[in-house]
Design an enzyme around this catalytic site. Structure first.
Site, PDB file in Angstrom:
ATOM      1  N   LYS A 255      -5.393   1.894  -0.570  1.00  0.00           N
ATOM      2  CA  LYS A 255      -5.034   2.185  -2.104  1.00  0.00           C
ATOM      3  C   LYS A 255      -5.461   3.379  -2.545  1.00  0.00           C
ATOM      4  CE  LYS A 255      -5.307   0.083  -6.509  1.00  0.00           C
ATOM      5  NZ  LYS A 255      -5.617  -1.210  -7.107  1.00  0.00           N
TER       6      LYS A 255
ATOM      7  N   LYS B 117      -0.584   1.773  -0.760  1.00  0.00           N
ATOM      8  CA  LYS B 117      -0.178   2.068  -2.106  1.00  0.00           C
ATOM      9  C   LYS B 117      -0.684   3.263  -2.732  1.00  0.00           C
ATOM     10  CE  LYS B 117      -1.233  -0.422  -6.497  1.00  0.00           C
ATOM     11  NZ  LYS B 117      -2.226  -1.033  -7.162  1.00  0.00           N
TER      12      LYS B 117
END
Ligand code: PBG
Length: 351
Positions: free
Chosen positions: A221, A275
């Site tokens: 992330k 992400k």
């Protein structure tokens, strides 16, 4: 003339009608457009396909009943009260969407330095999860494990002095994870990027008899500007002090993402996530090809806003662009995509 000679003659005639040299080594023997000529042929040779089963629908939960509150920076996305979340989950089932991911818009009065509301078994996401489970819907419920919707400073972890304290945060995340598992969450998705959290949460789940609770780790992330509209949606925009660069990854790095994934798998993650999505397709591709584990991509709020904004202005064709953006994740090797387009895309795919 014997029949043999006649046959040979025919062969010669045939040969004479061919071009002098046999066709090989490129054009025109090879014409890539032949396979693209007709719809049936294009369908036949398609390498990747998008289906409703690839989609995870993220939803925002808000207090009250019968509430639909638009999110200004995310056209067509609404925060829904628990009763309407159940209705939306039913719609998801009808559309063939396998899972929803729930995020709370926490009342500012319930946010605190120590994120107490995260450990409240009656908080919004826990109530919404129970309601979906009570309705006996055949759908997975995914809950984020991270403190940002509950902290007064908007960080995913506990702030001690100027520092996001890793190990203290892990202890808090365990409490949050257990409350969520207890509420019936099928999948816990730690999105906080603390070190060691997957292993500690996994151990806690094992010993509390939640051994089948799945973990989808936000393994890679990035500290991204594409999360802006999400922070509006959960109401943490004005609150966030500083940025998240001491725990989320530097957008400059690839090899580090692979290490993060390896560590989370080793600690007991069942699935991993990359992400944001579209600006990080290279990472999705490497993670899926190097690990061969269920790999998900999150087409985040900023990607959604970018596309939805262009659709509203008529600058891009809504449906075609949406499906193309989602198919890109399949091509990169993703098992599925978290996307705010999930219901619309699933409808289109059904037609
Ligand atoms: C919270 C969390 C974020 C998102 C999912 N979980 C925001 C953040 O890390 O600041 C972003 C999702 C989106 O932008 O759609 N840890």
């Amino acid at each position: 003339m014997s029949s043999r000679t006649r046959a040979a003659g025919r062969l010669t005639d045939t040969a004479a009608s061919l071009p002098a040299e046999s066709l090989s080594g490129g054009f025109p023997a090879i014409r890539m457009r032949r396979n693209r000529k007709t719809p049936w042929s294009r369908r036949l040779v398609a390498e990747h396909r998008l289906s409703p089963s690839d989609l995870i629908w993220p939803m925002f939960v808000v207090d009250g009943e019968g509430q639909r509150v638009p999110v200004a920076s995310m056209p067509d996305v609404e925060r829904l009260s628990v009763d309407l979340i159940v209705e939306a989950a039913k719609e998801a089932v009808d559309l063939g969407i396998p899972a929803v991911a729930l995020f709370p818009f926490t009342d500012p009065k319930k946010r605190s330095e120590d994120a107490q509301e995260a450990f409240n078994g009656d908080n919004l996401v826990c109530r919404a999860t129970r309601a979906i489970k009570k309705a006996k819907l055949d759908i997975g419920v995914i809950l984020d494990v991270a403190l940002d919707p509950y902290t007064s400073h908007g960080h995913d972890g506990l702030l001690i002095g100027d520092e996001i304290a890793n190990d203290e945060t892990n202890a808090a995340l365990v409490k949050q994870a257990l409350v969520q598992a207890e509420a019936g969450a099928d999948v816990l998705a730690p999105s906080d990027m603390m070190d060691g959290r997957i292993g500690i949460i996994r151990a806690a789940l094992e010993s509390a008899d939640f051994k089948n609770t799945q973990i989808m780790s936000y393994a890679a992330k990035y500290a991204s500007a594409f999360y802006g509209p999400f922070r509006d949606a959960v109401g943490s925009t004005g609150l966030l002090k500083g940025d998240k660069r001491t725990y989320q990854m530097d957008p400059a790095n690839t090899e580090e993402a692979l290490r993060e994934v390896a560590i989370d798998l080793d600690e007991g993650a069942d699935m991993v996530m990359v992400k944001p999505g579209m600006p990080y397709l290279d990472i999705v591709q490497r993670v899926s090809s190097e690990f061969g584990v269920p790999t998900f991509a999150y087409q985040v709020s900023g990607e959604y806003a970018m596309l939805a904004g262009a659709f509203e202005r008529g600058w891009l064709d809504r449906d075609k662009t949406m499906l193309e953006s989602l198919l890109a994740f399949k091509r990169a090797g993703a098992s599925g995509v978290l996307t705010y387009f999930a219901p619309r895309a699933a409808k289109l795919l059904a037609d």
